[in-house]
Design an enzyme around this catalytic site. Structure first.
Site, PDB file in Angstrom:
ATOM      1  N   GLU A  34      45.189   9.478  13.841  1.00 46.88           N
ATOM      2  CA  GLU A  34      46.558  10.113  15.379  1.00 46.88           C
ATOM      3  C   GLU A  34      44.345   9.979  16.089  1.00 46.88           C
ATOM      4  OE1 GLU A  34      48.233  13.710  15.069  1.00 46.88           O
ATOM      5  OE2 GLU A  34      48.253  13.008  12.690  1.00 46.88           O
ATOM      6  N   CYS A  69      42.669  16.790  21.738  1.00 45.57           N
ATOM      7  CA  CYS A  69      42.596  15.320  21.690  1.00 45.57           C
ATOM      8  C   CYS A  69      43.852  15.163  22.781  1.00 45.57           C
ATOM      9  CB  CYS A  69      43.699  14.404  20.951  1.00 45.57           C
ATOM     10  SG  CYS A  69      45.444  15.393  20.520  1.00 45.57           S
TER      11      CYS A  69
HETATM   12  P1  NAD Z   1      35.533  11.960  14.568  1.00 45.70           P
HETATM   13  O1  NAD Z   1      35.705  10.461  13.867  1.00 45.70           O
HETATM   14  O2  NAD Z   1      34.170  11.832  14.299  1.00 45.70           O
HETATM   15  O3  NAD Z   1      35.623  12.752  12.956  1.00 45.70           O
HETATM   16  C1  NAD Z   1      37.050  13.033  12.854  1.00 45.70           C
HETATM   17  C2  NAD Z   1      37.250  13.784  10.718  1.00 45.70           C
HETATM   18  O4  NAD Z   1      36.653  12.542  10.496  1.00 45.70           O
HETATM   19  C3  NAD Z   1      35.513  14.276  10.221  1.00 45.70           C
HETATM   20  O5  NAD Z   1      36.337  15.445   9.256  1.00 45.70           O
HETATM   21  C4  NAD Z   1      34.608  13.607   9.719  1.00 45.70           C
HETATM   22  O6  NAD Z   1      33.993  13.987   9.232  1.00 45.70           O
HETATM   23  C5  NAD Z   1      35.162  12.641   9.376  1.00 45.70           C
HETATM   24  N1  NAD Z   1      34.485  11.384   9.048  1.00 45.70           N
HETATM   25  C6  NAD Z   1      33.531  11.113   9.762  1.00 45.70           C
HETATM   26  N2  NAD Z   1      32.655  10.096   9.050  1.00 45.70           N
HETATM   27  C7  NAD Z   1      33.789   9.042   8.687  1.00 45.70           C
HETATM   28  C8  NAD Z   1      34.114   7.824   7.319  1.00 45.70           C
HETATM   29  N3  NAD Z   1      33.364   7.132   8.483  1.00 45.70           N
HETATM   30  N4  NAD Z   1      35.268   7.871   7.036  1.00 45.70           N
HETATM   31  C9  NAD Z   1      36.164   8.769   7.154  1.00 45.70           C
HETATM   32  N5  NAD Z   1      35.808  10.281   7.563  1.00 45.70           N
HETATM   33  C10 NAD Z   1      34.719   9.995   8.509  1.00 45.70           C
HETATM   34  O7  NAD Z   1      36.312  12.698  15.132  1.00 45.70           O
HETATM   35  P2  NAD Z   1      35.419  14.560  15.990  1.00 45.70           P
HETATM   36  O8  NAD Z   1      34.407  14.226  16.733  1.00 45.70           O
HETATM   37  O9  NAD Z   1      35.757  15.458  14.629  1.00 45.70           O
HETATM   38  O10 NAD Z   1      36.684  14.511  16.215  1.00 45.70           O
HETATM   39  C11 NAD Z   1      37.469  14.418  17.884  1.00 45.70           C
HETATM   40  C12 NAD Z   1      37.939  12.972  17.951  1.00 45.70           C
HETATM   41  O11 NAD Z   1      39.054  13.711  16.803  1.00 45.70           O
HETATM   42  C13 NAD Z   1      38.288  12.824  19.614  1.00 45.70           C
HETATM   43  O12 NAD Z   1      38.598  11.351  19.913  1.00 45.70           O
HETATM   44  C14 NAD Z   1      39.555  13.144  19.628  1.00 45.70           C
HETATM   45  O13 NAD Z   1      40.505  12.595  20.788  1.00 45.70           O
HETATM   46  C15 NAD Z   1      40.281  13.000  18.031  1.00 45.70           C
HETATM   47  N6  NAD Z   1      41.425  13.447  18.116  1.00 45.70           N
HETATM   48  C16 NAD Z   1      42.245  13.183  17.964  1.00 45.70           C
HETATM   49  C17 NAD Z   1      43.203  13.150  18.125  1.00 45.70           C
HETATM   50  C18 NAD Z   1      45.203  13.359  17.520  1.00 45.70           C
HETATM   51  O14 NAD Z   1      46.068  14.038  17.703  1.00 45.70           O
HETATM   52  N7  NAD Z   1      45.668  12.050  18.424  1.00 45.70           N
HETATM   53  C19 NAD Z   1      44.218  15.750  17.691  1.00 45.70           C
HETATM   54  C20 NAD Z   1      42.027  16.007  18.055  1.00 45.70           C
HETATM   55  C21 NAD Z   1      41.342  15.137  17.671  1.00 45.70           C
END
Ligand code: NAD
Length: 470
Positions: free
Chosen positions: A239, A273
């Site tokens: 997502e 999001c």
């Molecule tokens: P992010 O992708 O930086 O991090 C998300 C999660 O992944 C965190 O727990 C992070 O620690 C972890 N992570 C980071 N690097 C990783 C790796 N290499 N392997 C596995 N896990 C890793 O996102 P963010 O900055 O925390 O959140 C914002 C983003 O999330 C925005 O793009 C937003 O649109 C998206 N989002 C999407 C939805 C949806 O349902 N589509 C909902 C909420 C947020």
């Protein structure tokens, strides 16, 4: 009786920790265990052991998840302020998040897969049963830590899987407390939370004992997670980010929609999001729309989430604030104008004034990328077909909305949006029972409703003759 929070402090693991910051001050106020990726072998091993029992009894699962929902509700007075402290959102929004978390647990507690029989004229019937997958990895971001955590573990557990859950290092505390509360209703090892910095998430996604990786976060991290999960060919549900557009039609009543449209963009400080991230307004009413939204922005009370009068809190973390500042500076350099805000607030913490941008060219990053913060560009259009083309002309495809007085006309235009969910005169209102799936780069797989349950199951088919030796 110790509160849940006090119990959590006493159960803190020994070893290294990392600081958790309050975005309203920028200062550390707590810490969480900085777990080593090598710890995952034992943790995933315990999740597998627990799965062997958990998968066997659907009625026990229903009862446990209902009890867990009650426990979450009862822990609301502990959970909500902690969530606000580390995430930044106003306390009322944290209370809503806790309520939604309990509601989701209850919804999935009562959802069971249906065994189906396919009779297609052959003497053999095909009986389709559903089996859980095994230990599931849940990885979530910092914008809705509790709601998104439960969106992972409620369907996974209801389906008979166990889960290892990793929150963002920006918001580990409320999720640890939530897991502590939920686990009071579950056998040991069914839900385990791990906290720490990268490469913890990467190692979890690629762990050979994990059979499904369900990830919410940004598109670039989603790609990495998909690559990592490929190592063990685990199922992947992603997502990802969005750049939702709101399309206003000629007959829209600007006064009627201003408040709702504003909050569709600025709730949770724009860190949603499915927030409205760009507005397309007919050129004839563009100036009116910009001024109405700017007025609403100027009237918004921005402050710490724990202050009772606060309507919008800070951005969650320094890196995200820098991104918001960069997008805004670039938009202004590209010829844009800030009709409200446009800058950081002159106070400690990560506060940014709610910003309405006009005259921003279509190629500016605040239009083409995901700003994920309290900044909204409003773009004029003269021709609706061209506006729809611009709306659909990105790699994003999460949601979109159409706003107007003629509902049939608005519904017809909504049908032309290339995304997973479209709204008319609303945005980002979701039912627990609906499928949730981004189009294009905004997602892979389906979450939500029965689709979310089946996303955590695999079909097992038994072919059975109608007579013994037919
Ligand atoms: P992010 O992708 O930086 O991090 C998300 C999660 O992944 C965190 O727990 C992070 O620690 C972890 N992570 C980071 N690097 C990783 C790796 N290499 N392997 C596995 N896990 C890793 O996102 P963010 O900055 O925390 O959140 C914002 C983003 O999330 C925005 O793009 C937003 O649109 C998206 N989002 C999407 C939805 C949806 O349902 N589509 C909902 C909420 C947020």
């Amino acid at each position: 009786m110790p509160t849940h929070q006090q119990r959590l402090r006493h159960t803190t693991l020994p070893g290294k920790h990392f600081a958790v910051l309050d975005p309203a001050t920028g200062e550390a106020f707590g810490e969480a265990p900085d777990q080593h990726p090598d710890d995952l072998d034992a943790i995933v091993g315990r999740a597998h052991e627990a799965w062997l029992g958990w998968r066997a009894d659907p009625d026990a699962r229903t009862a446990a998840l209902r009890t867990a929902a009650d426990a979450v509700e009862a822990a609301g007075p502990d959970l909500a302020p902690l969530l606000t402290r580390e995430q930044g959102k106003p306390l009322a929004e944290s209370c809503q998040e806790v309520a939604r978390t309990a509601a989701r647990l209850r919804y999935f507690a009562d959802l069971t897969p249906r065994t189906e029989l396919i009779a297609d004229g052959r003497p053999v019937h095909s009986e389709i049963r559903w089996r859980p997958l095994g230990p599931v990895a849940g990885i979530v971001p910092w914008n809705f830590p509790l709601q998104l955590a439960s969106a992972k573990f409620a369907p996974a557990l209801a389906a008979g899987n166990t889960m290892v859950l990793k929150p963002s290092p920006s918001t580990p505390l409320a999720t640890r407390l939530l897991a502590d509360v939920v686990s009071t209703a579950l056998p040991e090892g069914v839900l385990t939370i791990v906290t720490g910095r990268e490469p913890l998430g990467a190692r979890l996604a690629s762990h050979p004992g994990i059979r499904h990786v369900t990830f919410t976060g940004s598109i670039p991290t989603g790609r990495t997670v998909a690559r990592d999960a490929a190592a063990s060919l685990a199922r992947v549900t992603l997502e990802l980010g969005g750049n939702d557009a709101a399309v206003l039609l000629e007959d829209v009543d600007v006064q009627q929609i201003t408040d709702r449209l504003f909050w569709a963009a600025f709730r949770n400080c724009g860190q949603v999001c499915m927030a409205v991230k760009r507005v397309y307004a007919p050129a004839r009413i563009h100036a009116h729309v910009v001024e109405a939204l700017a007025q609403r922005a100027r009237a918004t009370v921005v402050g710490p989430g724990l202050d009772p009068g606060t309507q919008m809190g800070p951005v969650n973390n320094a890196a995200q604030l820098a991104r918001v500042e960069d997008h805004t500076a670039q938009a202004l350099a590209d010829g844009g104008r800030a009709a409200s805000g446009g800058r950081r607030l002159n106070r400690p913490g990560y506060f940014f004034a709610p910003t309405i941008l006009a005259d921003v060219p279509a190629h500016s990053p605040v239009v083409t990328q995901e700003q994920f913060g309290p900044v909204l560009p409003v773009l004029p259009y003269r021709n609706l077909d061209e506006a729809i083309e611009a709306v659909n002309g990105t790699g994003f495809g999460l949601g979109g909305s159409v706003w107007g007085s003629d509902l049939d006309r608005a519904a017809e235009v909504a049908g032309r949006l290339d995304c997973g969910t479209a709204w008319i005169n609303h945005h980002a209102e979701l039912s627990l029972a609906q499928p949730f799936a981004g189009a294009k780069e905004s997602g892979v797989g389906v979450a939500g409703g029965p689709w979310g349950l089946y996303g955590n199951l695999r079909p097992f088919v038994v072919h059975r003759p109608q007579e013994p030796y037919q």
